[in-house]
Design a protein around this motif. Structure first.
Motif, PDB file in Angstrom:
ATOM      1  N   ASP A  69      -2.213  -0.364   7.091  1.00 29.14           N
ATOM      2  CA  ASP A  69      -2.530   0.740   8.005  1.00 29.14           C
ATOM      3  C   ASP A  69      -2.255   2.111   7.398  1.00 29.14           C
ATOM      4  O   ASP A  69      -2.540   3.136   8.017  1.00 29.14           O
ATOM      5  CB  ASP A  69      -1.791   0.590   9.336  1.00 29.14           C
ATOM      6  CG  ASP A  69      -0.281   0.522   9.181  1.00 29.14           C
ATOM      7  OD1 ASP A  69       0.222   0.661   8.047  1.00 29.14           O
ATOM      8  OD2 ASP A  69       0.408   0.309  10.204  1.00 29.14           O
ATOM      9  N   GLY A  70      -1.709   2.154   6.176  1.00 31.03           N
ATOM     10  CA  GLY A  70      -1.529   3.424   5.489  1.00 31.03           C
ATOM     11  C   GLY A  70      -0.399   4.275   5.994  1.00 31.03           C
ATOM     12  O   GLY A  70      -0.383   5.488   5.758  1.00 31.03           O
ATOM     13  N   ASP A  71       0.606   3.686   6.648  1.00 33.83           N
ATOM     14  CA  ASP A  71       1.703   4.493   7.207  1.00 33.83           C
ATOM     15  C   ASP A  71       2.921   4.551   6.302  1.00 33.83           C
ATOM     16  O   ASP A  71       3.958   5.084   6.685  1.00 33.83           O
ATOM     17  CB  ASP A  71       2.088   3.975   8.586  1.00 33.83           C
ATOM     18  CG  ASP A  71       2.712   2.588   8.546  1.00 33.83           C
ATOM     19  OD1 ASP A  71       2.664   1.934   7.466  1.00 33.83           O
ATOM     20  OD2 ASP A  71       3.235   2.140   9.588  1.00 33.83           O
ATOM     21  N   GLY A  72       2.808   3.998   5.087  1.00 31.09           N
ATOM     22  CA  GLY A  72       3.899   4.142   4.124  1.00 31.09           C
ATOM     23  C   GLY A  72       4.790   2.936   3.963  1.00 31.09           C
ATOM     24  O   GLY A  72       5.690   2.956   3.123  1.00 31.09           O
ATOM     25  N   ASP A  73       4.597   1.877   4.777  1.00 30.97           N
ATOM     26  CA  ASP A  73       5.407   0.671   4.586  1.00 30.97           C
ATOM     27  C   ASP A  73       4.492  -0.534   4.373  1.00 30.97           C
ATOM     28  O   ASP A  73       3.277  -0.446   4.502  1.00 30.97           O
ATOM     29  CB  ASP A  73       6.371   0.444   5.749  1.00 30.97           C
ATOM     30  CG  ASP A  73       5.656   0.384   7.099  1.00 30.97           C
ATOM     31  OD1 ASP A  73       4.489  -0.061   7.154  1.00 30.97           O
ATOM     32  OD2 ASP A  73       6.266   0.781   8.115  1.00 30.97           O
ATOM     33  N   SER A  74       5.097  -1.663   4.041  1.00 31.97           N
ATOM     34  CA  SER A  74       4.334  -2.869   3.723  1.00 31.97           C
ATOM     35  C   SER A  74       4.169  -3.762   4.950  1.00 31.97           C
ATOM     36  O   SER A  74       5.154  -4.119   5.609  1.00 31.97           O
ATOM     37  CB  SER A  74       5.035  -3.658   2.613  1.00 31.97           C
ATOM     38  OG  SER A  74       4.997  -2.940   1.398  1.00 31.97           O
ATOM     39  N   ALA A 128      -0.041  -3.874  -8.182  1.00 27.72           N
ATOM     40  CA  ALA A 128      -0.893  -3.103  -7.275  1.00 27.72           C
ATOM     41  C   ALA A 128      -0.493  -3.322  -5.827  1.00 27.72           C
ATOM     42  O   ALA A 128      -0.572  -2.417  -4.996  1.00 27.72           O
ATOM     43  CB  ALA A 128      -2.355  -3.501  -7.476  1.00 27.72           C
ATOM     44  N   LEU A 129      -0.025  -4.528  -5.533  1.00 29.21           N
ATOM     45  CA  LEU A 129       0.382  -4.843  -4.167  1.00 29.21           C
ATOM     46  C   LEU A 129       1.758  -4.275  -3.831  1.00 29.21           C
ATOM     47  O   LEU A 129       2.042  -3.961  -2.673  1.00 29.21           O
ATOM     48  CB  LEU A 129       0.419  -6.360  -3.979  1.00 29.21           C
ATOM     49  CG  LEU A 129      -0.930  -7.053  -3.779  1.00 29.21           C
ATOM     50  CD1 LEU A 129      -0.762  -8.550  -3.923  1.00 29.21           C
ATOM     51  CD2 LEU A 129      -1.500  -6.722  -2.423  1.00 29.21           C
ATOM     52  N   THR A 130       2.601  -4.170  -4.836  1.00 34.23           N
ATOM     53  CA  THR A 130       3.986  -3.793  -4.559  1.00 34.23           C
ATOM     54  C   THR A 130       4.286  -2.337  -4.902  1.00 34.23           C
ATOM     55  O   THR A 130       5.404  -1.883  -4.717  1.00 34.23           O
ATOM     56  CB  THR A 130       4.958  -4.691  -5.348  1.00 34.23           C
ATOM     57  OG1 THR A 130       4.650  -4.586  -6.745  1.00 34.23           O
ATOM     58  CG2 THR A 130       4.819  -6.136  -4.931  1.00 34.23           C
ATOM     59  N   MET A 179      -0.210 -15.430   1.211  1.00 33.09           N
ATOM     60  CA  MET A 179       0.242 -14.327   2.054  1.00 33.09           C
ATOM     61  C   MET A 179       0.412 -13.090   1.181  1.00 33.09           C
ATOM     62  O   MET A 179       0.776 -13.197   0.003  1.00 33.09           O
ATOM     63  CB  MET A 179       1.571 -14.679   2.738  1.00 33.09           C
ATOM     64  CG  MET A 179       1.514 -15.964   3.561  1.00 33.09           C
ATOM     65  SD  MET A 179       3.136 -16.502   4.180  1.00 33.09           S
ATOM     66  CE  MET A 179       3.500 -15.222   5.377  1.00 33.09           C
ATOM     67  N   TYR A 180       0.132 -11.914   1.774  1.00 35.57           N
ATOM     68  CA  TYR A 180       0.202 -10.678   1.003  1.00 35.57           C
ATOM     69  C   TYR A 180       0.947  -9.603   1.778  1.00 35.57           C
ATOM     70  O   TYR A 180       0.757  -9.445   2.982  1.00 35.57           O
ATOM     71  CB  TYR A 180      -1.207 -10.184   0.657  1.00 35.57           C
ATOM     72  CG  TYR A 180      -1.913 -11.099  -0.319  1.00 35.57           C
ATOM     73  CD1 TYR A 180      -1.687 -11.002  -1.689  1.00 35.57           C
ATOM     74  CD2 TYR A 180      -2.776 -12.078   0.142  1.00 35.57           C
ATOM     75  CE1 TYR A 180      -2.309 -11.849  -2.579  1.00 35.57           C
ATOM     76  CE2 TYR A 180      -3.418 -12.939  -0.746  1.00 35.57           C
ATOM     77  CZ  TYR A 180      -3.175 -12.813  -2.101  1.00 35.57           C
ATOM     78  OH  TYR A 180      -3.791 -13.670  -2.988  1.00 35.57           O
ATOM     79  N   ALA A 181       1.788  -8.855   1.057  1.00 38.01           N
ATOM     80  CA  ALA A 181       2.456  -7.676   1.608  1.00 38.01           C
ATOM     81  C   ALA A 181       1.776  -6.447   1.028  1.00 38.01           C
ATOM     82  O   ALA A 181       1.704  -6.283  -0.198  1.00 38.01           O
ATOM     83  CB  ALA A 181       3.941  -7.690   1.254  1.00 38.01           C
ATOM     84  N   TYR A 182       1.282  -5.578   1.924  1.00 41.54           N
ATOM     85  CA  TYR A 182       0.544  -4.390   1.491  1.00 41.54           C
ATOM     86  C   TYR A 182       0.507  -3.417   2.664  1.00 41.54           C
ATOM     87  O   TYR A 182       0.539  -3.827   3.825  1.00 41.54           O
ATOM     88  CB  TYR A 182      -0.877  -4.786   1.061  1.00 41.54           C
ATOM     89  CG  TYR A 182      -1.759  -3.629   0.662  1.00 41.54           C
ATOM     90  CD1 TYR A 182      -1.509  -2.911  -0.512  1.00 41.54           C
ATOM     91  CD2 TYR A 182      -2.844  -3.257   1.444  1.00 41.54           C
ATOM     92  CE1 TYR A 182      -2.323  -1.848  -0.881  1.00 41.54           C
ATOM     93  CE2 TYR A 182      -3.659  -2.198   1.087  1.00 41.54           C
ATOM     94  CZ  TYR A 182      -3.399  -1.494  -0.079  1.00 41.54           C
ATOM     95  OH  TYR A 182      -4.202  -0.454  -0.442  1.00 41.54           O
TER      96      TYR A 182
END
Length: 636
Positions: A249-254, A11-13, A243-246
């Motif tokens: 801001d919803g701009d298409g990158d992590s 879900a995160l990736t 730590m989490y990558a997600y």
């Protein structure tokens, strides 16, 4: 049910969706706190169905608490109750069917530098569970258990011998010692107590990368051809927690979410400026002072965090809190309340445009080195599980019915259900709560009726009241208050009420500092408790005229961080900014005699007061509560 570690990582990736803007309001969410134990056994806890009855249970240290009421339990291994001045050997727990037999086992990542081990579920048989050593030494204070190599089974991710890597078993015989695969070069000085570690697809190439305080490591396309992952430097703090990558801001990158210092202040998200993880911009979320913190809340020692969709809008939020007594209270803010908050992710319609609204859960549990967001009771809403030096806690999310304006109605009908107090003086009739003393039944000390819905932090409270009796008749509304005298008394903030009108509309500190905010005045109390500023915004006599003696009056109490505003019948009566703060020793005592004896409270109980004295009747009705996120600016 909470997904497996593998599904949660997917879900995160997963590739980011198209840019979305959240417009829907936050649903009315509260939490019911269950204290399962006050013993210190571990710094983490987890949930799983250990007896296969279809109901999730909680494991914390050696203890399993069986759901749904968590009153019965079992012990899976022998372990003493640890003294809070020492450290548990059980730092982080996960639930996974390691053997593949269909029964949930318990995976434990122990004290930094020591063993990782797992307990084999005996399939319902009585007795202690068999213990297996997975790895002889696990370094880092936030190791994790997720799928890294794409085999759809979780691995231990940690560091060993100053190198990051992952450990996996021979799944056909997981009782054998697990094999550690390093993915980094030796990093001098990276020892057992290094803070900060996370997994996620940082550059959106579909592969899981590794993050730590000094940057991230890019997983190659073929682990066999390139065993050492490419390292990219990034300034992710001095060492936090998970730590989490997600794509926040919803701009298409992590982007990257992390606490900046596990034992200090600072919590941020890092905007991925170029999409590839080479350029970053830090955005502070939680600072060291509430008024300057973008989220309007401030607390230290965010030694654990987890991500989950708390409000059901399809966007991940996060939960964190304060780790209590980590180094015997000597850390920054060491003796402050052990708070726990969930933060709603609110996208703003563009790159870098996102805010995180804090929503209060509790102030006497906090986090350990782990906090888990999971649907414990299978109602479709995320709950929070905590194990630490305070004990073991389950915070169950509630979705109470809201009025049309989104407020929570705190009382209806002829019952006092949900309220506690002396029924000799308190009753309910036709939707009105009545507190009354008479000549035949006098009141010799103040009586309080306390709402049982939990502690309040930032809120707006609206209610109507009517006071009758002699000239000395007196009452009030307690908020952010504390219980004293074995539950018979209340201390803390009070929106005052009296028949003369001299105190109706002022802010009082019951059993504390006395008058904090007078009629028509904006007052600032500085950190030392001294009156720093006093500005008159309306004549006192004009403000007093807002109170209608003998008739119904409407009180509005707004509490937003350190800012409190009271109004009567549409007239603002007082404004207070209360920054009074006590620096405490590890034993809780003030550090010196020059400090104030009382300090401002940022969370606490709601109660209605009937004052002692001559015959008095106080009536309260139309009581409505609206929770305010910490990001809401105070009323000026």
């Amino acid at each position: 049910m909470k997904p497996s570690p593998l599904l949660r990582l997917l879900a995160l990736t997963a590739p980011a969706a198209t840019l979305t803007v959240q417009a829907a309001p936050t649903p009315l969410i509260t939490f019911e706190t269950r204290v399962l134990s006050t013993e210190f056994h571990s710094e983490g806890a987890a949930a799983g169905d250990f007896n296969k009855d279809g109901v999730r249970d909680v494991v914390s240290g050696p203890n399993i608490f069986f759901g749904p009421d968590f009153k019965k339990g079992t012990k899976i291994y022998e372990a003493p109750r640890f003294d809070v001045r020492t450290y548990s050997r059980n730092f982080i727990a996960y639930v996974y069917d390691v053997t593949g037999d269909g029964w949930d086992d318990v995976k434990v990542l122990g004290f930094p530098g020591e063993e990782a081990y797992w307990f084999e579920n005996p399939q319902g048989a009585e007795g202690l569970w068999k213990r297996h050593v997975a790895l002889n030494g696990v370094d880092n204070e936030s190791p994790t258990f997720v799928d890294v190599n794409g085999d759809k089974k979780p691995e231990i991710v940690c560091s060993v011998g100053e190198r990051f890597g992952f450990a996996e078993p021979q799944w056909e015989d997981p009782a054998e010692t697990w094999r550690f695969t390093p993915v980094s070069a030796v990093i001098p000085g990276m020892g057992r107590f290094t803070h900060g570690l996370g997994l996620g697809d940082v550059n959106n190439d579909g592969r899981v990368d590794l993050m730590w305080k000094s940057g991230w490591m890019e997983q190659p396309a073929d682990l066999r051809k390139q065993p050492e992952w490419t390292s990219h430097e990034a300034p992710f703090g001095t060492g936090g927690a998970q730590m989490y990558a997600y794509d926040f801001d919803g701009d298409g990158d992590s982007d990257v979410l992390t606490s900046m210092a596990a034992h200090g202040f600072g919590f941020s998200w890092f905007e991925n400026l170029d999409g590839g993880g080479k350029q970053w911009k830090e955005h502070l979320i939680i600072g060291d002072e509430a008024d300057t913190s973008p989220s309007r809340v401030a607390f230290s020692q965010h030694h654990a965090l987890d991500v989950a969709d708390f409000d059901g809008d399809g966007v991940l939020d996060f939960v964190t809190g304060k780790r209590w007594f980590a180094h015997n209270g000597s850390d920054a803010g060491g003796m402050d309340p052990a708070v726990l908050y969930w933060f709603r992710t609110v996208r703003g319609g563009g790159a870098g445009k996102v805010t995180f609204e804090p929503h209060f859960i509790d102030d006497d549990s906090g986090v350990g080195t782990q906090v888990m967001a999971t649907d414990v009771n299978a109602d479709g809403h995320m709950d929070v599980v905590v194990g630490n030096k305070k004990g073991t806690f389950v915070h169950l999310q509630q979705r109470p019915a809201a009025a049309a304006d989104g407020s929570l109605v705190l009382h209806q009908g002829d019952s006092l259900d949900g309220w506690t107090g002396d029924r000799a003086f308190w009753r309910a009739e036709n939707g009105v709560i009545i507190g009354e003393s008479t000549a035949e039944r006098p009141l010799t000390q103040n009586s309080f009726l306390t709402w049982g819905g939990g502690k309040l932090a930032d809120f707006e409270l609206r209610l109507k009241f009517r006071l009758t009796g002699g000239a000395d008749a007196n009452a009030g509304i307690q908020f952010r208050s504390q219980s004293i005298d074995n539950g018979h008394g209340i201390k803390g903030y009070q929106a005052d009420i009296d028949n003369s009108g001299n105190y109706a509309g002022v802010l009082w500190d019951e059993h504390g500092r006395g008058l904090l905010g007078a009629h028509g005045v904006k007052v600032v109390h500085d950190r030392s408790g001294r009156l720093k500023a006093e500005t008159r915004f309306e004549e006192a006599e004009k403000v007093k005229m807002a109170f209608q003696s003998g008739g119904w009056n409407e009180y509005v109490i707004t509490a937003a961080g350190e800012h409190i505003t009271l109004s009567l019948n549409g007239v603002t009566t007082t404004k207070v900014i209360d920054r009074t703060y006590i620096d405490r020793k590890p034993d809780g005592a003030p550090v010196n005699d020059q400090q104030p004896k009382e300090e401002r409270e940022l969370h606490g109980l709601l109660a209605l007061q009937l004052h002692s004295g001559g015959p008095t009747k106080i009536e309260y009705k139309d009581i409505r509560l609206t929770a305010l996120p910490g990001a809401v600016r105070p009323v000026e």
